[in-house]
Design an enzyme around this catalytic site. Structure first.
Site, PDB file in Angstrom:
ATOM      1  N   TYR A 187       7.337  13.959   7.488  1.00 10.88           N
ATOM      2  CA  TYR A 187       5.944  13.813   7.044  1.00 10.88           C
ATOM      3  C   TYR A 187       5.055  15.026   7.315  1.00 10.88           C
ATOM      4  CZ  TYR A 187       7.614   9.029   6.802  1.00 10.88           C
ATOM      5  OH  TYR A 187       8.358   7.899   6.493  1.00 10.88           O
ATOM      6  N   HIS A 228       4.877  10.540  -2.436  1.00 14.10           N
ATOM      7  CA  HIS A 228       5.473  10.353  -1.102  1.00 14.10           C
ATOM      8  C   HIS A 228       5.647  11.716  -0.477  1.00 14.10           C
ATOM      9  CE1 HIS A 228       6.045   6.201  -1.967  1.00 14.10           C
ATOM     10  NE2 HIS A 228       6.530   6.554  -3.138  1.00 14.10           N
TER      11      HIS A 228
HETATM   12  C1  DQA Z   1       6.205   7.406   2.562  1.00 14.50           C
HETATM   13  C2  DQA Z   1       7.668   6.977   2.489  1.00 14.50           C
HETATM   14  C3  DQA Z   1       7.816   5.518   2.845  1.00 14.50           C
HETATM   15  O1  DQA Z   1       9.191   5.139   2.773  1.00 14.50           O
HETATM   16  C4  DQA Z   1       7.334   5.289   4.255  1.00 14.50           C
HETATM   17  O2  DQA Z   1       7.454   3.922   4.591  1.00 14.50           O
HETATM   18  C5  DQA Z   1       5.970   5.797   4.496  1.00 14.50           C
HETATM   19  C6  DQA Z   1       5.563   7.066   3.889  1.00 14.50           C
HETATM   20  C7  DQA Z   1       6.056   8.926   2.329  1.00 14.50           C
HETATM   21  O3  DQA Z   1       4.934   9.367   2.148  1.00 14.50           O
HETATM   22  O4  DQA Z   1       7.049   9.648   2.386  1.00 14.50           O
HETATM   23  O5  DQA Z   1       5.200   5.237   5.263  1.00 14.50           O
HETATM   24  O6  DQA Z   1       5.492   6.752   1.523  1.00 14.50           O
END
Ligand code: DQA
Length: 149
Positions: free
Chosen positions: A28, A105
């Site tokens: 992230y 994402h």
């Molecule tokens: C997410 C990916 C999802 O699988 C995860 O549960 C998240 C963040 C991303 O930004 O990569 O909370 O949406």
């Protein structure tokens, strides 16, 4: 003379996105949500878009915010977090908005666990951008800018 604007983009962050900065940086990145939103705001400004932000850890609040969007926004960028993978409630509320949407994402969801490869909102979105970190939001804004012009 009335000027009709068509540049209002709602950027919606779902469950656990308020914890950015504390979550695994390998997936992230290291920006917290405030820093990410400031970056998005800057990109929007450069593209002539006006952005507003919303985040909630409560699915019902997220759904209700989508219900209110129709008259408040021209397009949506959404990262619903884990809800992406199973929330038909968010699917149906997004459909109700009738607005062009892009799913973002931060992480490469297609290369992670099997369950993250499913998105129940993908069919409603113009595009899905994943695995590009914060820059994915810039790409989403560019796509919507194109769509709105
Ligand atoms: C997410 C990916 C999802 O699988 C995860 O549960 C998240 C963040 C991303 O930004 O990569 O909370 O949406």
């Amino acid at each position: 003379m009335t000027t009709i604007v068509n540049n209002r983009v709602e950027v919606m962050h779902g469950v656990n996105l308020d914890q950015l900065g504390r979550r695994d940086p390998a997936h992230y990145g290291s920006l917290d949500l405030g820093a990410l939103e400031r970056r998005i705001d800057q990109w929007a400004h450069e593209l002539g878009l006006s952005v507003r932000f919303f985040q909630s850890n409560h699915e019902g609040e997220f759904v209700e915010h989508l219900h209110e969007l129709r008259d408040m926004a021209d397009a949506v960028v959404l990262n619903p977090g884990a809800w992406t993978h199973y929330s038909y409630a968010i699917h149906d509320a997004l459909e109700l908005t009738g607005l062009p949407a892009v799913e973002v994402h931060l992480s490469a969801v297609d290369q992670r666990e099997e369950w993250r490869r499913v998105s129940v909102i993908r069919d409603l979105c113009l595009a899905t951008v994943s695995g590009r970190g914060a820059d994915g939001y810039r790409q989403a804004l560019e796509l919507l800018k194109e769509e709105l012009s």
